[in-house]
Design an enzyme around this catalytic site. Structure first.
Site, short mmCIF file in Angstrom:
data_model
loop_
_atom_site.label_atom_id
_atom_site.label_comp_id
_atom_site.label_asym_id
_atom_site.label_seq_id
_atom_site.Cartn_x
_atom_site.Cartn_y
_atom_site.Cartn_z
N GLY A 46 0.86 -1.18 0.00
CA GLY A 46 0.00 0.00 0.00
C GLY A 46 0.89 1.22 0.00
O GLY A 46 1.81 1.32 -0.81
N GLU A 47 0.68 2.06 0.96
CA GLU A 47 1.49 3.28 1.08
C GLU A 47 2.05 3.32 2.50
O GLU A 47 1.30 3.48 3.47
CB GLU A 47 0.59 4.49 0.77
CG GLU A 47 1.22 5.82 0.95
CD GLU A 47 2.57 5.94 0.27
OE1 GLU A 47 3.52 6.35 0.97
OE2 GLU A 47 2.69 5.63 -0.93
N SER A 48 3.37 3.15 2.59
CA SER A 48 3.96 2.94 3.92
C SER A 48 3.80 4.15 4.84
O SER A 48 3.64 3.99 6.05
CB SER A 48 5.43 2.56 3.78
OG SER A 48 6.15 3.56 3.11
N CYS A 78 6.01 -5.41 0.49
CA CYS A 78 6.15 -4.09 -0.13
C CYS A 78 6.06 -2.98 0.93
O CYS A 78 6.96 -2.87 1.75
CB CYS A 78 5.15 -3.94 -1.27
SG CYS A 78 5.69 -2.72 -2.46
N ARG A 107 12.92 3.10 -0.31
CA ARG A 107 11.60 3.14 -0.96
C ARG A 107 11.75 3.41 -2.45
O ARG A 107 12.68 4.07 -2.88
CB ARG A 107 10.74 4.26 -0.36
CG ARG A 107 10.32 4.00 1.05
CD ARG A 107 9.53 5.16 1.60
NE ARG A 107 8.23 5.28 0.96
CZ ARG A 107 7.57 6.43 0.83
NH1 ARG A 107 8.12 7.56 1.25
NH2 ARG A 107 6.39 6.46 0.27
N ILE A 135 5.59 -3.46 -7.54
CA ILE A 135 4.86 -2.21 -7.78
C ILE A 135 5.49 -1.10 -6.92
O ILE A 135 5.39 -1.15 -5.70
CB ILE A 135 3.37 -2.34 -7.42
CG1 ILE A 135 2.73 -3.52 -8.17
CG2 ILE A 135 2.61 -1.04 -7.73
CD1 ILE A 135 1.33 -3.91 -7.67
N ARG A 136 6.17 -0.17 -7.58
CA ARG A 136 6.90 0.89 -6.85
C ARG A 136 7.62 0.27 -5.64
O ARG A 136 7.47 0.73 -4.50
CB ARG A 136 5.96 2.02 -6.42
CG ARG A 136 5.46 2.83 -7.60
CD ARG A 136 4.64 4.01 -7.18
NE ARG A 136 3.44 3.62 -6.47
CZ ARG A 136 2.35 3.11 -7.05
NH1 ARG A 136 2.33 2.93 -8.35
NH2 ARG A 136 1.30 2.79 -6.34
N HIS A 171 4.75 -8.49 -4.35
CA HIS A 171 3.38 -8.78 -3.90
C HIS A 171 3.03 -10.25 -4.17
O HIS A 171 2.35 -10.53 -5.16
CB HIS A 171 2.38 -7.88 -4.65
CG HIS A 171 2.39 -6.46 -4.22
ND1 HIS A 171 1.48 -5.94 -3.34
CD2 HIS A 171 3.21 -5.44 -4.54
CE1 HIS A 171 1.73 -4.66 -3.14
NE2 HIS A 171 2.78 -4.33 -3.87
N GLU A 173 0.85 -11.99 -2.94
CA GLU A 173 -0.62 -12.20 -2.89
C GLU A 173 -1.28 -11.94 -4.24
O GLU A 173 -2.44 -12.26 -4.44
CB GLU A 173 -1.24 -11.32 -1.80
CG GLU A 173 -1.43 -9.84 -2.12
CD GLU A 173 -0.14 -9.01 -2.09
OE1 GLU A 173 0.96 -9.58 -1.92
OE2 GLU A 173 -0.23 -7.78 -2.25
N1 GLN Z 1 6.13 2.77 -2.64
C1 GLN Z 1 5.20 2.39 -1.63
C2 GLN Z 1 5.62 2.95 -0.28
O1 GLN Z 1 6.65 3.49 -0.12
C3 GLN Z 1 5.10 0.87 -1.53
C4 GLN Z 1 4.43 0.35 -2.76
C5 GLN Z 1 3.63 -0.90 -2.56
O2 GLN Z 1 3.35 -1.33 -1.44
N2 GLN Z 1 3.20 -1.47 -3.65
O3 GLN Z 1 4.89 2.82 0.65
#
Ligand code: GLN
Length: 194
Positions: A46-48, A78, A107, A135-136, A171, A173
């Site tokens: 998600g978004e840390s 992630c 990150r 993903i990112r 990921h 999952e």
């Molecule tokens: N770039 C996101 C972060 O720093 C992590 C990306 C992800 O969980 N797919 O939180």
């Protein structure tokens, strides 16, 4: 066995489904009461920075830290890996990780050109490569003593862990392949051996 998936933000639904397809009961965890019902926990992607902030808003930081200290197995994917790290590079100044595992994580480390990609990666202990979705994604830049590397991409560490903590840059999952979730399920709570 009851698995919990932290459900404050991010890709928690796919984790719940991954466990259900392995025949394991999985619960969405949002409160300390939920946490008390489970034997092991996943912190999803998600978004840390958001997950980190929501841990505080929901009074979950200390209870999760206590569960980890008590030896409960935990799996971060992630953003979840970033949240569990000891140190975060390229994070926000107010981003506070849980410092549960002795790794330094950068990150968004694969750069803009390769924002998201899929790769078949060799994983220690698995006979066939694992199809991984990035993903990112963060990477693990340094590991401390006691942290074991399970997989790399272009020399960069993307899966590692200790006896009770597993962290992945990707990921698992989202891959329709339960082998990394099975790796996590096979981890014993600390202090339960012998
Ligand atoms: N770039 C996101 C972060 O720093 C992590 C990306 C992800 O969980 N797919 O939180």
């Amino acid at each position: 066995m009851k698995v919990g998936v932290l459900a404050l933000q991010g890709a928690y639904v796919s984790h719940v489904q991954a466990f259900v397809s392995l025949g394991v009961e999985a619960l969405e965890v949002r409160t300390p009461e939920d946490l008390a019902k489970i034997d092991r926990l996943v912190i999803p992607g998600g978004e840390s920075t958001t997950i980190s902030m929501l841990l505080d808003w929901n009074g979950m930081r200390a209870p999760i830290q206590e569960s980890i200290s008590a030896g409960m197995p935990i799996f971060g994917t992630c953003a979840g890996m970033i949240v569990l790290a000891k140190e975060v590079l390229d994070g926000r100044d107010d981003q506070k990780p849980l410092e549960a595992i002795d790794i330094t994580v950068r990150r968004n480390a694969f750069g803009r050109q390769v924002d998201s990609f899929e790769s078949e990666i060799d994983v220690l202990g698995l006979d066939e490569p694992f199809p991984s979705v990035f993903i990112r994604a963060p990477i693990v830049e340094t590991i401390g003593e006691g942290v074991k590397v399970f997989a790399r991409v272009d020399e960069k560490i993307v899966l590692c862990g200790t006896d009770s903590i597993l962290v992945a840059s990707f990921h698992p999952e989202l891959s329709n392949d339960g082998r990394i979730h099975e790796m996590f399920l096979s981890m014993e709570p600390l202090g339960s051996q012998g």
